[in-house]
Design an enzyme around this catalytic site. Structure first.
Site, PDB file in Angstrom:
ATOM      1  N   ASP A   2       0.863  -1.172   0.000  1.00 31.36           N
ATOM      2  CA  ASP A   2       0.000   0.000   0.000  1.00 31.36           C
ATOM      3  C   ASP A   2       0.910   1.236   0.000  1.00 31.36           C
ATOM      4  OD1 ASP A   2      -2.237   1.678   0.388  1.00 31.36           O
ATOM      5  OD2 ASP A   2      -2.006   1.565   2.556  1.00 31.36           O
ATOM      6  N   GLU A  20      -0.301   5.018   0.955  1.00 32.59           N
ATOM      7  CA  GLU A  20      -0.572   5.991   2.023  1.00 32.59           C
ATOM      8  C   GLU A  20      -0.648   5.302   3.378  1.00 32.59           C
ATOM      9  OE1 GLU A  20      -3.501   9.163   1.074  1.00 32.59           O
ATOM     10  OE2 GLU A  20      -3.731   8.040  -0.794  1.00 32.59           O
TER      11      GLU A  20
END
Length: 199
Positions: free
Chosen positions: A7, A9
């Site tokens: 991922d 953020e």
């Protein structure tokens, strides 16, 4: 053959919408996928808030230009990319990701795109595919890769659970509590060690 799916953020860079909420003085925009599991609902709500305040893509991009990766993120990514293939799979948008990818040394990213009017107003968004993170991991598996995944939010759980090995990273307490079977790490050194053991 292994491929690591990360991922963006909360894992490699700070949450863009939280930074923008602070910059714009609109506290309700701090709501993220950590709080709202339904991404479509969250984005439609965000677009409504932007419209209400007369804010568009330029204002968000001005904030993004000031965001730096989380300390240690680029070094972690460089070290990881030296030992295995890495793809960042994010629910962010191409219009947001560019400056951040430059600061991270241009890793590969799969993300979505915003629909933007000529005046810069954000009018909608286009998801790359349904359940983009899980769908991408399954597609990689279908062409012969074993995936190892890590993320921090509700929308990362599908890809984490579908992978050969999966880890929570810098997750909020509620997600860790709801998923006690998933290893959870707070530092890049811990995550690097866990990933390399799984390779």
């Amino acid at each position: 053959m292994n491929i690591v799916c990360l991922d963006l953020e909360g894992v490699l860079v700070p949450e863009i919408w939280i930074a923008f909420a602070k910059e714009s003085g609109i506290p309700e925009l701090t709501r993220t996928t950590r709080d709202e599991p339904d991404y479509d609902k969250l984005m439609n709500w965000r677009i409504g808030v932007l419209k209400e305040h007369g804010l568009g893509l330029k204002e968000i991009q001005d904030t993004i230009a000031k965001i730096d990766p989380i300390p240690g993120a680029k070094e972690f990514l460089d070290k990881l990319r030296a030992v295995t293939q890495v793809i960042i799979i994010s629910d962010t948008f191409t219009q947001f990701a560019g400056p951040l990818m430059e600061k991270l040394g241009w890793p590969t990213i799969f993300c979505n795109s915003l629909e933007v009017a000529d005046n810069g107003e954000v009018t909608g968004f286009k998801m790359r595919c349904e359940q983009s993170k899980l769908t991408t991991v399954k597609a990689l598996q279908s062409i012969g890769y074993d995936t190892i995944a890590s993320g921090d939010s509700h929308n990362d759980l599908g890809m984490i659970r579908a992978s050969k090995a999966g880890f929570l990273f810098k997750s909020p307490d509620n997600i860790k509590a709801d998923n006690p079977d998933l290893p959870a790490y707070e530092t890049y050194d811990e995550l690097f060690e866990a990933i390399t053991k799984a390779l």
